[in-house]
Design a protein around this motif. Structure first.
Motif, short mmCIF file in Angstrom:
data_model
loop_
_atom_site.label_atom_id
_atom_site.label_comp_id
_atom_site.label_asym_id
_atom_site.label_seq_id
_atom_site.Cartn_x
_atom_site.Cartn_y
_atom_site.Cartn_z
N UNK A 1 93.47 -38.87 94.77
CA UNK A 1 93.19 -37.36 94.81
C UNK A 1 94.44 -36.38 94.86
N UNK A 2 94.45 -35.27 94.32
CA UNK A 2 95.64 -34.57 94.35
C UNK A 2 95.51 -33.43 95.44
N UNK A 3 96.44 -33.05 96.29
CA UNK A 3 96.54 -32.10 97.36
C UNK A 3 97.44 -30.97 97.16
N UNK A 4 97.21 -29.71 97.05
CA UNK A 4 98.26 -28.96 96.65
C UNK A 4 98.30 -27.80 97.84
N UNK A 5 99.48 -27.67 98.47
CA UNK A 5 99.75 -26.69 99.42
C UNK A 5 100.75 -25.57 98.94
N UNK A 6 100.55 -24.37 99.16
CA UNK A 6 101.27 -23.41 98.27
C UNK A 6 102.19 -22.50 99.70
N UNK A 7 103.54 -22.65 99.31
CA UNK A 7 104.55 -21.98 100.09
C UNK A 7 105.50 -20.73 99.68
N UNK A 8 106.04 -19.90 100.51
CA UNK A 8 106.78 -18.76 99.82
C UNK A 8 108.28 -19.01 100.53
N UNK A 9 109.21 -18.40 99.79
CA UNK A 9 110.59 -18.37 100.61
C UNK A 9 111.22 -17.21 99.47
N UNK A 10 112.23 -16.67 100.13
CA UNK A 10 112.82 -15.84 99.58
C UNK A 10 114.48 -16.07 99.61
N UNK A 11 115.17 -16.03 98.26
CA UNK A 11 116.59 -16.24 98.52
C UNK A 11 117.15 -15.69 97.37
N UNK B 1 84.53 -22.92 109.29
CA UNK B 1 83.72 -22.52 107.89
C UNK B 1 84.96 -21.98 106.90
N UNK B 2 84.37 -22.22 105.62
CA UNK B 2 85.29 -21.58 104.44
C UNK B 2 84.40 -21.05 103.35
N UNK B 3 84.95 -20.17 102.85
CA UNK B 3 84.32 -19.77 101.48
C UNK B 3 85.20 -20.29 100.38
N UNK B 4 84.32 -21.40 99.53
CA UNK B 4 85.29 -22.20 98.53
C UNK B 4 85.41 -21.66 97.21
N UNK B 5 86.23 -21.82 96.40
CA UNK B 5 86.17 -21.71 95.18
C UNK B 5 85.98 -23.08 94.47
N UNK B 6 85.11 -23.38 93.40
CA UNK B 6 84.91 -24.37 93.02
C UNK B 6 85.04 -24.33 91.70
N UNK B 7 86.05 -25.16 90.83
CA UNK B 7 86.18 -25.01 89.38
C UNK B 7 85.72 -26.71 88.88
N UNK C 1 87.43 -31.74 89.37
CA UNK C 1 86.76 -30.85 90.30
C UNK C 1 88.09 -30.34 91.00
N UNK C 2 88.25 -28.88 91.14
CA UNK C 2 89.14 -28.51 91.83
C UNK C 2 88.48 -27.45 92.87
N UNK C 3 88.89 -27.79 94.19
CA UNK C 3 88.12 -27.15 95.30
C UNK C 3 89.29 -26.40 96.09
N UNK C 4 88.90 -25.13 96.27
CA UNK C 4 90.00 -24.23 96.85
C UNK C 4 89.26 -23.57 98.42
N UNK C 5 89.88 -24.23 99.39
CA UNK C 5 88.85 -23.63 100.68
C UNK C 5 89.71 -22.32 101.35
N UNK C 6 91.20 -22.41 100.94
CA UNK C 6 91.99 -21.06 101.39
C UNK C 6 92.90 -20.78 100.34
N UNK C 7 93.55 -19.54 100.49
CA UNK C 7 94.40 -19.24 99.33
C UNK C 7 95.66 -20.10 99.13
#
Length: 265
Positions: free
Chosen positions: A127-137, A24-30, A105-111
């Protein structure tokens, strides 16, 4: 034309595939609509009317429910974010007031993951699918084409010989049709593996000027970092998906974007 976005929330359980585990997820829907401003009311659309349509026709059917059991669409289609966004778009699009059109429609199931349906994508069913990543440099802004004084004047503290660092946030957006079997533009774990190999393992906790070959003679500015990441990732995305957009946050106040439109210029 004006675009207005209304944000709503819902929670739902689902099985992405028939035999997969229930999650299950709590979704943010725009929900974004576009159209002309009504000169009489000063409004694009009555938000109460937009809320009523979305809540009555979509949220009341899926909020707090198991999608596979409640919605016939998900008895034959995988309940992925891509398909959920498509279902919402196709449900509310014909019900909107005549003066507006559904823009996206923008649907975000996770941060760290969201999907987008756009009415004006050039290819149907993309469709567009976006994944967010982090790195330090760390890096030093210094150009071989400038004198020491010119570098200091241009880059200031960022020209410190010992460098300085950032915690970067990278948004990787891909575009493509939904695979009818998986319900995905591209499995997120596949995108994760590509980004880990091509970006994170090379850049994370590195001094870019010295540790990353592509910046040996190139100023590792955020502009050049996002362009270089684009050039590394683009040929690695398996077709029919393709790299669509990169967003690189150097700081919360500095955002750099590179997209396929830039590539065509």
């Amino acid at each position: 034309m004006l675009i207005m976005t209304r944000r709503l929330y819902f929670a739902a359980a689902h099985r992405e595939l028939p035999n997969s585990e229930l999650t299950g997820n709590t979704y943010t829907l725009d929900v974004a609509v576009r159209g002309p401003i009504n000169e009489r009311t000063g409004l694009l659309v009555n938000i109460k009317e937009l809320d009523r349509i979305v809540k009555e026709r979509v949220l009341n059917q899926i909020d707090g429910k198991c999608l596979n059991d409640r919605i016939s669409f998900f008895q034959t289609q995988p309940a992925t974010p891509e398909n959920i966004a498509t279902y919402i778009a196709e449900t509310i699009q014909p019900l909107l007031p005549s003066e507006v059109q559904l823009h996206s429609i923008r649907l975000q199931p996770t941060p760290v993951l969201y999907t987008e349906w756009f009415s004006q994508l050039t290819e149907a069913a993309n469709m567009l699918l976006t994944k967010i990543y982090e790195f330090s440099a760390s890096h030093r802004l210094h150009s071989d084409h400038l004198s020491e004084e010119e570098n200091r004047d241009l880059f200031g503290k960022c020209n410190n010989p010992n460098g300085h660092g950032h915690n970067y946030e990278l948004e990787v957006t891909i575009c493509g049709p939904i695979n009818p079997t998986t319900g995905r533009v591209l499995p997120p774990e596949c995108l994760d593996a590509i980004v880990e190999r091509e970006v994170l393992s090379r850049y994370d906790h590195r001094y870019l000027n010295l540790d990353v070959p592509e910046f040996a003679h190139v100023v590792p500015s955020a502009e050049m970092i996002v362009k270089t990441i684009w050039e590394r990732l683009r040929p690695c995305i398996p077709t029919p998906a393709r790299l669509y957009r990169l967003r690189l946050y150097e700081t919360p106040r500095n955002l750099f974007e590179y997209s396929e439109a830039d590539q065509k210029e």
